[in-house]
Design an enzyme around this catalytic site. Structure first.
Site, PDB file in Angstrom:
ATOM      1  N   ILE A 140      -4.414   0.950 -10.955  1.00  0.00           N
ATOM      2  CA  ILE A 140      -4.347  -0.293 -11.729  1.00  0.00           C
ATOM      3  C   ILE A 140      -5.754  -0.731 -12.125  1.00  0.00           C
ATOM      4  O   ILE A 140      -5.927  -1.499 -13.045  1.00  0.00           O
ATOM      5  CB  ILE A 140      -3.627  -1.433 -10.966  1.00  0.00           C
ATOM      6  N   ASP A 141      -6.767  -0.225 -11.397  1.00  0.00           N
ATOM      7  CA  ASP A 141      -8.146  -0.653 -11.670  1.00  0.00           C
ATOM      8  C   ASP A 141      -8.722  -0.035 -12.950  1.00  0.00           C
ATOM      9  O   ASP A 141      -9.742  -0.483 -13.444  1.00  0.00           O
ATOM     10  CB  ASP A 141      -9.065  -0.275 -10.502  1.00  0.00           C
ATOM     11  N   LEU A 287       0.565  -8.656  -6.053  1.00  0.00           N
ATOM     12  CA  LEU A 287       1.470  -8.972  -7.179  1.00  0.00           C
ATOM     13  C   LEU A 287       1.120  -8.088  -8.368  1.00  0.00           C
ATOM     14  O   LEU A 287       1.994  -7.694  -9.142  1.00  0.00           O
ATOM     15  CB  LEU A 287       1.257 -10.426  -7.614  1.00  0.00           C
TER      16      LEU A 287
HETATM   17  O1  F6P Z   1      -7.409   0.881  -5.981  1.00  0.00           O
HETATM   18  C1  F6P Z   1      -6.437  -0.022  -6.288  1.00  0.00           C
HETATM   19  C2  F6P Z   1      -6.513  -1.246  -5.442  1.00  0.00           C
HETATM   20  O2  F6P Z   1      -5.542  -2.062  -5.988  1.00  0.00           O
HETATM   21  C3  F6P Z   1      -7.875  -1.940  -5.371  1.00  0.00           C
HETATM   22  O3  F6P Z   1      -8.154  -2.749  -6.460  1.00  0.00           O
HETATM   23  C4  F6P Z   1      -7.770  -2.707  -4.074  1.00  0.00           C
HETATM   24  O4  F6P Z   1      -9.023  -2.945  -3.505  1.00  0.00           O
HETATM   25  C5  F6P Z   1      -6.961  -1.812  -3.229  1.00  0.00           C
HETATM   26  O5  F6P Z   1      -6.158  -1.029  -4.089  1.00  0.00           O
HETATM   27  C6  F6P Z   1      -6.102  -2.534  -2.237  1.00  0.00           C
HETATM   28  O6  F6P Z   1      -5.513  -1.622  -1.407  1.00  0.00           O
HETATM   29  P1  F6P Z   1      -4.511  -1.967  -0.220  1.00  0.00           P
HETATM   30  O7  F6P Z   1      -3.142  -1.940  -0.788  1.00  0.00           O
HETATM   31  O8  F6P Z   1      -4.708  -0.887   0.771  1.00  0.00           O
HETATM   32  O9  F6P Z   1      -4.864  -3.309   0.308  1.00  0.00           O
END
Ligand code: F6P
Length: 366
Positions: A140-141, A287
């Site tokens: 998503i990033d 979300l």
């Molecule tokens: O890499 C995608 C991402 O959504 C990042 O933006 C975020 O830091 C991370 O995943 C969060 O991951 P988790 O679901 O392990 O908290």
């Protein structure tokens, strides 16, 4: 006949199921079989966690969020956390076990759907273990350099923009500053796209360390033309000048990265301190990873899945499918994992943001 195994690794993203659908359907139409490896490489470690995927099993999954075969960001077979008899966690290289299952099952190709971390692991399997691998970019990033876009990003941006739209009325009613923390570990694409589209006053991204005084200046300036509220969007990986990234302590066992979070609350407190205005912060968090993929993400994911099967047919391994313009192309996995895609400081988004009066918390010279 070919036998394909597909895995989904790293944080989930809307569109993963559409990739699975396309891979299963395009393979079935060629007379091939597809297996899903549960939770990343788990299925390739434990035979019981491999699922035969047939067209009837995936018939209605294209519009569903998540992934029907599960995902993990703690499953690197080259450094797997395993509990010993004394209950202590040790890190083991179990990549040869993965190769054993792969060969025993007679798989001819592994389609690895993932972000930078998962694709790096896939590339290691291709180069160090000789596994025939094809990568499909997911995050998503939107921070993978070798593809113009990744699926999941459009859905995440839509969710964030909708949230910003809703916050305007409550911020205005109470003369408040609302600080919204969005995802974006190394890159500020979600913050930038949603912030510009959602009418933010300030956008803070990892690419531009911010000066909190400049953020406060912008909020005070709003008052000059009777705008008594403000919307601030901050990417979770954004940092203030002279400050480190704010996170939630040490990473989880088996996970390379720390869990980010907290910068929105920090920014809200600082704004209250320097402007005296009431502030509230909220974290959109997961979300942004949930829900049904947008039409754009579905189509991109379906095209990626179908192209991955085409690459399997051409035996173009150690490559990743990518979007270039409107075309599907194959790029070497080595290029895909080399570095992250950042919001360009001299690019049009930054320029547009500053031209329409959005502060990026720093003096931008373009
Ligand atoms: O890499 C995608 C991402 O959504 C990042 O933006 C975020 O830091 C991370 O995943 C969060 O991951 P988790 O679901 O392990 O908290």
């Amino acid at each position: 006949m070919k036998k394909i195994v597909i895995s989904t690794g790293g944080g989930d993203a809307p569109g993963l199921n559409a990739v699975i659908f396309a891979v299963v359907q395009a393979s079935h139409n060629r007379g091939w079989e597809v297996y899903g490896s549960r939770s990343g490489y788990l299925g390739l470690l434990d035979h019981d966690e491999l699922i035969r995927l047939t067209p009837d099993m995936v018939a209605d999954i294209t519009s569903m969020g998540g992934t029907i075969i599960g995902s993990t960001n703690k499953g690197d077979p080259f450094a797997m956390p395993i509990e010993n008899l004394a209950g202590q966690v040790e890190i083991h290289d179990v990549s040869d076990r993965v190769m054993k299952t792969f060969d025993r099952m007679g798989f001819s190709c592994h389609i690895a759907v993932g972000g930078d971390g998962s694709l790096e692991i896939a590339h290691r399997f291709a180069t160090e273990k000789g596994m025939p691998v094809i990568g499909v970019p997911k995050t998503i990033d939107n921070d993978l350099l070798a593809t113009q876009l990744t699926f999941g990003f459009d859905t995440a941006v839509s969710t964030a923009t909708e949230a910003l739209d809703k916050l305007h009325s409550t911020a205005k009613s109470h003369d408040r500053v609302m600080v919204v923390e969005v995802m974006g570990r190394d890159s500020g694409w979600i913050a930038m796209n949603s912030g510009i589209s959602g009418g933010a006053d300030v956008i803070l991204i990892p690419e531009i360390p911010f000066d909190i005084r400049k953020v406060c200046d912008k909020i005070n300036e709003n008052e000059l033309y009777d705008k008594n509220y403000a919307i601030v969007v901050v990417a979770e990986g954004a940092t203030a000048v002279d400050h480190d990234v704010i996170h939630k302590g040490e990473g989880e066992t088996g996970r390379a990265e720390v869990v980010l979070g907290g910068v929105g609350e920090w920014v809200a407190k600082e704004i209250n301190r320097c402007t005296g205005k009431d502030t509230r912060s909220l974290v959109l968090g997961h979300l942004q990873r949930g829900g049904s993929p947008t039409t754009f993400d579905r189509l991109l994911a379906l095209r990626f899945g179908a192209t991955a099967v085409r690459l399997a047919e051409a035996e173009q391994f150690d490559h990743m499918v990518a979007l270039a313009g409107d075309e599907m192309v194959a790029v070497p996995l080595a290029d895909a994992v080399e570095k992250r895609k950042k919001v360009p400081i001299g690019g049009d988004r930054v320029r547009t943001a500053t031209e329409i009066g959005i502060s990026l918390g720093a003096d931008i010279v373009i």
